[in-house]
Design an enzyme around this catalytic site. Structure first.
Site, PDB file in Angstrom:
ATOM      1  CD  GLN A  15     -16.681  11.588  31.027  1.00 59.76           C
ATOM      2  OE1 GLN A  15     -14.770  10.850  31.039  1.00 59.76           O
ATOM      3  NE2 GLN A  15     -16.663  10.807  31.981  1.00 59.76           N
TER       4      GLN A  15
ATOM      5  CD  GLN B 156      -6.410   8.144  35.656  1.00 56.23           C
ATOM      6  OE1 GLN B 156      -6.711   8.471  34.765  1.00 56.23           O
ATOM      7  NE2 GLN B 156      -4.440   8.352  35.280  1.00 56.23           N
TER       8      GLN B 156
ATOM      9  CG  HIS C 221     -11.866  16.371  32.562  1.00 57.40           C
ATOM     10  ND1 HIS C 221     -13.294  15.077  31.514  1.00 57.40           N
ATOM     11  CD2 HIS C 221     -11.228  14.970  33.544  1.00 57.40           C
ATOM     12  CE1 HIS C 221     -12.701  14.125  32.180  1.00 57.40           C
ATOM     13  NE2 HIS C 221     -11.920  13.809  33.276  1.00 57.40           N
TER      14      HIS C 221
ATOM     15  CB  SER D  68     -12.710  11.351  35.285  1.00 63.95           C
ATOM     16  OG  SER D  68     -12.310  11.829  34.216  1.00 63.95           O
ATOM     17  CG  LEU D  69     -12.201   6.062  35.709  1.00 59.45           C
ATOM     18  CD1 LEU D  69     -12.432   4.563  36.188  1.00 59.45           C
ATOM     19  CD2 LEU D  69      -9.835   6.272  36.036  1.00 59.45           C
TER      20      LEU D  69
ATOM     21  NE  ARG E 138     -12.765   8.731  29.276  1.00 57.09           N
ATOM     22  CZ  ARG E 138     -12.393   9.148  31.366  1.00 57.09           C
ATOM     23  NH1 ARG E 138     -10.995   8.803  31.906  1.00 57.09           N
ATOM     24  NH2 ARG E 138     -13.113  10.277  31.048  1.00 57.09           N
TER      25      ARG E 138
END
Length: 311
Positions: A252, A9, A203, A94-95, A119
């Site tokens: 995660q 992101q 996170h 991440s994503l 998500r």
């Protein structure tokens, strides 16, 4: 050896994917599949905005994934490239880990889009707007960042969210603690601390409600063994077992993105070439982590043609 890597992101921008879609029917096909899976015209939002809507987590996450997979689809269909032939590993930030799993065939495109939409919604809903924050600590390694987070916590959540590279660590948690961390960062050896323009504290343990949502969503999702090993964010190690993949994706949500260690581990495993698909955020990080590695950022048709000539 070569790794294909996928951005997270923050790499979204109005206009993303437009030139690629104009140049290739295979890119248009990807964007159409994602729109259909989500029941929304995400591609129009990607190309026309408004930026405020594209930046919303639930839109940005599937948009960044779709853009990267469109690049890969053009490489595969027009360039005759097979990911499993040209990449020894995949990884994403991440994503981007979802994008990597999609690229490696562990998740199909429609499932990936729906999971990322869910998500994004779950992460946004986990913490009321204004109660959480994130900050980038520049000129700080993980040890310094941990000391800053510990000193600023004062009983609130304040943890390392992203260990990006030797000079950039992101912390996440309760707004008060993050603001205290920004105020004391220089005293603890950081060059600079910057509050990030994010809508939620990703996170960190405050994301547990989102992790619970994703545990349910992933439990119902079809996951296959990937065609090439995927380096997981929370372990910085390759994973191939679908059961483990699901568990690590849940972890995660609240866990640290160990990007620096992931790149180091791939480099030590023999990866000399890192190819970032759909962005140009990770390549500079890779150069700071493994200066002797080569990097390429592949976004448009010219980049794709250059990569095809190099492969």
């Amino acid at each position: 050896m070569r790794a294909f890597i996928f951005p997270g992101q923050g790499s979204q921008a109005v206009g993303m994917g437009r030139a690629l879609a104009e140049a290739s029917p295979y890119a248009r096909e990807v964007f159409g599949e994602v729109d259909e899976a989500l029941g929304q015209n995400l591609f129009r939002l990607m190309t026309e905005g408004p930026e405020s809507d594209l930046t919303l987590t639930e839109n940005a996450q599937p948009a960044i994934m779709a853009n990267a997979i469109a690049v890969l689809r053009v490489l595969e269909k027009e360039g005759g490239v097979t990911l499993s032939d040209k990449a020894d590993f995949v990884a994403g930030h991440s994503l981007g880990e979802y994008t990597a799993l999609c690229a490696a065939g562990a998740l199909d495109l429609a499932t990936t889009a729906r999971l990322l939409k869910r998500r994004g919604q779950a992460m946004q809903a986990a913490v009321p707007v204004g109660e959480g924050a994130m900050a980038a600590l520049l000129g700080a390694d993980r040890e310094k960042a941990q000391a800053i987070a510990d000193a600023a916590a004062e009983g609130d959540v304040c943890t390392i969210a992203n260990d990006n590279d030797p000079s950039q660590v992101v912390i996440s948690g309760a707004r008060g603690a993050i603001e205290r961390a920004v105020a004391i960062a220089k005293d603890h050896g950081a060059k600079r601390a910057v509050l990030l323009p994010v809508s939620a504290p990703f996170h960190c343990p405050l994301m547990q409600p989102a992790a619970d949502v994703m545990e349910q969503a992933l439990g119902a999702a079809p996951v296959q063994a990937p065609l090439v090993p995927v380096y997981a964010n929370v372990t910085a190690a390759p994973v191939a077992d679908p059961v483990v993949i699901r568990a690590l994706l849940v972890e995660q949500v609240t866990g640290m993105v160990r990007w620096r260690e992931s790149v180091l581990a791939m480099h030590e495993a023999g990866v000399a070439h890192f190819v970032e698909l759909g962005g140009k955020v990770l390549s500079p990080m890779v150069k700071r982590i493994a200066p002797d590695a080569t990097t390429a950022s592949i976004i448009g048709m010219d980049d794709i043609e250059a990569l095809l000539n190099a492969l």
